[in-house]
Design a protein around this motif. Structure first.
Motif, short mmCIF file in Angstrom:
data_model
loop_
_atom_site.label_atom_id
_atom_site.label_comp_id
_atom_site.label_asym_id
_atom_site.label_seq_id
_atom_site.Cartn_x
_atom_site.Cartn_y
_atom_site.Cartn_z
N GLU A 341 -56.78 -19.26 157.01
CA GLU A 341 -56.42 -19.10 158.53
C GLU A 341 -54.86 -19.36 158.51
O GLU A 341 -54.31 -20.29 157.90
CB GLU A 341 -56.89 -19.92 159.37
CG GLU A 341 -56.65 -19.88 161.02
CD GLU A 341 -57.39 -20.90 161.65
OE1 GLU A 341 -57.29 -20.61 162.99
OE2 GLU A 341 -58.07 -21.80 161.37
N SER A 489 -61.94 -14.82 163.55
CA SER A 489 -63.31 -14.55 163.63
C SER A 489 -63.81 -13.43 164.57
O SER A 489 -64.95 -12.93 164.22
CB SER A 489 -63.74 -15.93 164.68
OG SER A 489 -63.24 -15.84 165.97
N SER A 490 -63.09 -12.78 165.24
CA SER A 490 -63.31 -11.67 166.14
C SER A 490 -62.56 -10.78 166.43
O SER A 490 -61.12 -11.51 166.68
CB SER A 490 -64.41 -12.09 167.31
OG SER A 490 -63.40 -12.97 167.95
N GLU A 493 -60.95 -12.63 169.62
CA GLU A 493 -60.01 -13.67 169.15
C GLU A 493 -58.48 -13.25 169.05
O GLU A 493 -57.62 -13.83 169.78
CB GLU A 493 -60.38 -14.82 168.17
CG GLU A 493 -59.20 -15.49 167.60
CD GLU A 493 -59.74 -16.30 166.18
OE1 GLU A 493 -58.66 -16.51 165.66
OE2 GLU A 493 -61.06 -16.23 166.03
N ILE A 520 -66.57 -13.57 171.06
CA ILE A 520 -66.53 -14.81 170.19
C ILE A 520 -67.62 -15.33 169.94
O ILE A 520 -67.81 -15.55 168.74
CB ILE A 520 -65.00 -15.61 170.74
CG1 ILE A 520 -63.89 -14.90 170.86
CG2 ILE A 520 -65.05 -16.76 169.93
CD1 ILE A 520 -62.86 -15.68 171.53
N THR A 524 -69.34 -15.32 166.08
CA THR A 524 -69.32 -16.73 165.32
C THR A 524 -70.62 -17.23 165.41
O THR A 524 -70.94 -18.76 164.85
CB THR A 524 -68.17 -17.48 165.78
OG1 THR A 524 -68.46 -17.85 167.31
CG2 THR A 524 -66.91 -16.91 165.70
N PHE A 527 -70.09 -20.15 167.67
CA PHE A 527 -69.09 -20.94 166.84
C PHE A 527 -69.67 -21.72 165.63
O PHE A 527 -68.98 -23.02 165.59
CB PHE A 527 -68.66 -21.92 168.01
CG PHE A 527 -67.94 -21.40 169.14
CD1 PHE A 527 -66.47 -20.90 169.10
CD2 PHE A 527 -68.53 -21.22 170.26
CE1 PHE A 527 -66.02 -20.21 169.92
CE2 PHE A 527 -67.92 -20.42 171.48
CZ PHE A 527 -66.78 -20.00 171.30
N ARG A 530 -67.28 -18.54 160.70
CA ARG A 530 -65.89 -17.90 160.85
C ARG A 530 -65.14 -18.56 161.66
O ARG A 530 -64.29 -17.79 162.37
CB ARG A 530 -66.08 -16.57 160.97
CG ARG A 530 -66.60 -15.80 159.71
CD ARG A 530 -66.52 -14.34 159.78
NE ARG A 530 -65.14 -14.03 160.00
CZ ARG A 530 -64.43 -13.88 159.13
NH1 ARG A 530 -64.52 -14.17 157.85
NH2 ARG A 530 -63.14 -13.40 159.49
N THR A 531 -65.20 -19.78 162.01
CA THR A 531 -64.43 -20.40 163.20
C THR A 531 -63.24 -21.19 162.74
O THR A 531 -63.35 -21.86 161.51
CB THR A 531 -65.09 -21.16 164.20
OG1 THR A 531 -65.70 -22.67 163.36
CG2 THR A 531 -66.17 -20.41 164.81
N THR A 535 -59.61 -19.89 166.64
CA THR A 535 -60.74 -19.56 167.46
C THR A 535 -61.11 -20.48 168.64
O THR A 535 -61.40 -20.00 169.74
CB THR A 535 -61.93 -19.51 166.61
OG1 THR A 535 -61.63 -18.96 165.42
CG2 THR A 535 -63.13 -18.91 167.15
N PHE A 536 -60.78 -21.75 168.70
CA PHE A 536 -61.27 -22.53 169.51
C PHE A 536 -60.02 -22.32 170.59
O PHE A 536 -60.24 -22.68 171.85
CB PHE A 536 -61.41 -24.01 169.27
CG PHE A 536 -62.46 -24.12 168.24
CD1 PHE A 536 -63.92 -24.25 168.98
CD2 PHE A 536 -62.73 -24.29 167.05
CE1 PHE A 536 -64.97 -24.44 168.37
CE2 PHE A 536 -63.80 -24.39 166.22
CZ PHE A 536 -65.21 -24.52 166.90
N ALA A 539 -60.60 -19.42 172.73
CA ALA A 539 -61.88 -19.77 173.65
C ALA A 539 -61.48 -20.76 174.65
O ALA A 539 -61.74 -20.44 175.77
CB ALA A 539 -62.92 -20.57 172.93
#
Length: 680
Positions: A341, A489-490, A493, A520, A524, A527, A530-531, A535-536, A539
């Protein structure tokens, strides 16, 4: 005594005295008129003597002459046969099925057989099969190998007229034909061609994938040591195969090797990919590399450009792998680890500004995802829709028939007066409206044949691609902006990050935030897979803009039919090769069988000992495969073998014109083959 037929030329030669005698007979009257009786009488006497001598010679010498001619012909035939038998050129005759009728000494010596060998030619040269014998084409050539020598076998069909039975009227050339085969030794030529091919120049590029991240994980004093050890390994790797490697930037290298060296590196699966990871001087993150190699063109510039495209493809697939391009063929090596990442958002900011410039320069925006869109594709499309509307550009999401899994959310947008019916348009309407002033934004896929309407890509020059799947052989060409991040992740995202830098006036609405947040969550598995940090963060941004988890959960609850189908698929799952769970999800009575299949694949990963799960479903005359893994198996590589793609632990494929039994057998065969080759 046997009668011998004398040829026409010899017959004419023998009959010459007879014709001369007739001429002399005709000359007697002329002598009588011009020279008198005495001259005529003398002429008659001489003519009589000539006729007697000629008759005697013709009577006694004819048989002797015939015998001499026959003797000469026999001796000539023997000489000719001996010349053919001892001819330096290997020569043989075959029947139309490949059976050996006759061969000369040279051919027999090469074949290692005696002259009485009459079996099929394939027993000598397996390369000469019945399909390669002369048929409609009277002449064919096959390259054969015998021992250490390489030969060009030239074959020609011959019609033997003397074999035709004139009395019985059998005039069929096929029944009266043979095949002549000649062998030409091309060993030296083949060696020269092979040597030339082995010494072809192959150029490539190497990139350190996580240069910044790896350096940040080690203290300042050891950074130079880490880089020095990495550079030493890279240089030694190419020097050992007589190659040249030069550093062009802090994290990039350019190298040149021979094609023979490339084959050796491929045979070892490019061991440098794993060797670099072993370098550790206290760094928490291992360094990974990507390599792009290209050859096949006669021009070095074209090979260099192709190598640049290969390295971009390797990075677009998540890095830690090698992409080899040979003309139009592409081969992949490595890519078994998860993408690292990127913590910085610089790239997202740059792409957001570029996207704004592109949309601002166009009159209309069409947004589309993949066929049978899921909530991730819908949420990403809604985010791009909000970007376009923020700068007052007309926008529409291209979607024909939304599946039941996202239909409630689509209906929620359509029934909202802030959006209306025109937010979604059909592919037919999109084809009618698209023009040179339209920009097409593709989300959640980078394969043209997976898009909702591939025809739109051919009708505009302005194409933007935003996707989180690894790239494969087939990609959308000529995109003016391509933002592909396999570590994400998506797609939601990625779009959530883009909208934050798109325009200061942009404000995501609660319904839009719900769609993106749901995308998302689904990709995932709530969650769990793949987070990453980003990602968070995405979100959290959506939550601040009104995303309601409770509302989303109610919207995406499963109905009883889906739960029952999922339970049956789990109960009937087969454990294959000790660690692969394979099952079929019946599509009967299900509104979105592909979604249920994906959920089933996720559930099967909870079984102890299962490293990867595959769930197949038959839907719309197509076999859909949902593949899932945790971290030990790269299901993307498996799905790519079947024409699909995805991520290391989330992937899929579509098999047209295939039955469920055939798809199951093909999947199992592919898994076993890749295990034997060491690819998984």
């Amino acid at each position: 005594m046997e009668q011998f037929e004398i040829t026409n030329q010899v017959r004419k030669y023998i009959q010459t005295p007879i014709w001369l005698s007739l001429c002399l007979v005709g000359a007697i009257p002329v002598l009588y008129v011009t020279a008198g009786k005495k001259a005529a009488y003398v002429g008659i006497v001489l003519l009589a003597v000539y006729l007697v001598i000629t008759a005697v010679l013709y009577r006694f010498q004819r048989v002797r002459l015939a015998n001499e001619l026959v003797s000469f012909a026999a001796q000539y035939g023997q000489v000719q046969h001996r010349l053919i038998q001892e001819l330096v050129l290997p020569y043989a005759l075959l029947d139309l099925r490949g059976g050996v009728l006759w061969m000369n000494d040279e051919f027999a010596g090469i074949a290692g057989k005696d002259l009485n060998f009459h079996k099929n030619i394939a027993a000598i040269f397996p390369e000469i099969t019945n399909a390669k014998l002369p048929g409609r084409d009277p002449r064919t050539e096959v390259t054969v190998v015998k021992g250490e020598n390489t030969y060009r076998a030239a074959m020609q069909k011959l019609v033997m007229k003397e074999l035709i039975d004139m009395e019985n009227g059998d005039q069929d050339p096929e029944k009266n034909s043979v095949i002549a085969i000649y062998l030409f030794d091309e060993t030296e030529l083949s060696e020269l061609i092979e040597d030339r091919d082995n010494n072809r120049i192959v150029c490539g590029m190497l990139c350190l994938d996580n240069y910044e991240e790896a350096l940040e994980s080690v203290d300042e004093l050891r950074k130079s040591l880490l880089l020095a050890l990495i550079e030493r390994k890279i240089n030694k790797y190419f020097t050992d195969v007589d190659g040249i490697c030069r550093k062009t930037e802090k994290d990039k290298y350019f190298f040149i090797i021979r094609k023979k060296a490339l084959e050796d590196l491929e045979a070892k699966k490019f061991s440098i990919l794993e060797d670099v990871k072993t370098v550790n001087v206290g760094n928490e993150i291992s360094m990974t590399i990507s390599i792009g190699i290209a050859f096949g063109s006669h021009y070095f510039i074209q090979n260099a450009e192709a190598a640049r495209g290969a390295i971009e493809l390797a990075l677009g697939r998540g890095g830690d792998q090698v992409v080899v391009k040979e003309g139009y063929n592409t081969r992949y090596f490595g890519g078994k680890t998860e993408s690292v990442e990127k913590y910085t958002r610089v790239k997202a900011r740059v792409k957001a500004h570029a996207l704004k410039e592109i949309i601002s320069s166009k009159n209309e925006v069409f947004i589309m995802g993949h066929k049978i869109p899921d909530v991730d594709a819908l949420g990403a499309a809604v985010g791009i829709y909000r970007c376009s509307r923020t700068i007052d550009k007309p926008a529409a999401i291209v979607m024909d028939n939304p599946p039941d899994s996202i239909r409630p959310m689509v209906e929620g947008f359509k029934s909202n007066p802030d959006y209306g019916e025109h937010m979604f348009i059909s592919t037919r309407e999109a084809r009618e409206r698209i023009n040179s002033g339209t920009v097409v934004v593709v989300v959640d896929t980078n394969k043209p044949n997976y898009t909702e309407c591939e025809d739109l890509l051919r009708r505009t020059n302005a194409i933007v691609v935003l996707d989180h799947h690894r790239q494969g052989r087939e990609v959308i060409q000529n995109a003016v902006l391509s933002y592909i991040e396999p570590y994400a992740s998506s797609a939601c995202e990625m779009v959530a990050e883009v909208v934050q830098y798109f325009d200061e006036a942009l404000k995501i609405r609660p319904l839009e935030a719900d769609a993106m947040y749901a995308g998302i969550m689904v990709d995932t598995s709530n969650f769990l897979t793949r987070t990453g940090v980003r990602t968070f963060e995405a979100a959290a941004y959506l939550r601040r803009n009104g995303a309601d988890v409770t509302r989303i959960r109610k919207m995406f609850r499963d109905n009883m039919e889906d739960i029952q189908a999922k339970s049956r698929a789990i109960a009937e799952a087969e454990i294959f090769a000790d660690c692969f769970a394979i099952s079929e999800c019946k599509s009967d009575g299900l509104k979105s069988p592909t979604v249920v299949a994906a959920q089933t694949a996720n559930e099967l990963l909870s079984v102890v000992g299962v490293k990867a799960s595959f769930v197949l479903t038959d839907y719309n005359q197509m076999i859909y495969i949902s593949a899932r893994a945790i971290d030990e198996i790269n299901v993307q590589l498996i799905m790519e073998r079947l024409g699909g793609g995805g991520h290391l632990n989330i992937a899929g494929a579509q098999l047209p014109d295939t039955t469920m039994a055939e798809a199951m057998a093909l999947l199992k065969k592919t898994i076993l083959q890749m295990q034997e080759e060491g690819d998984i």
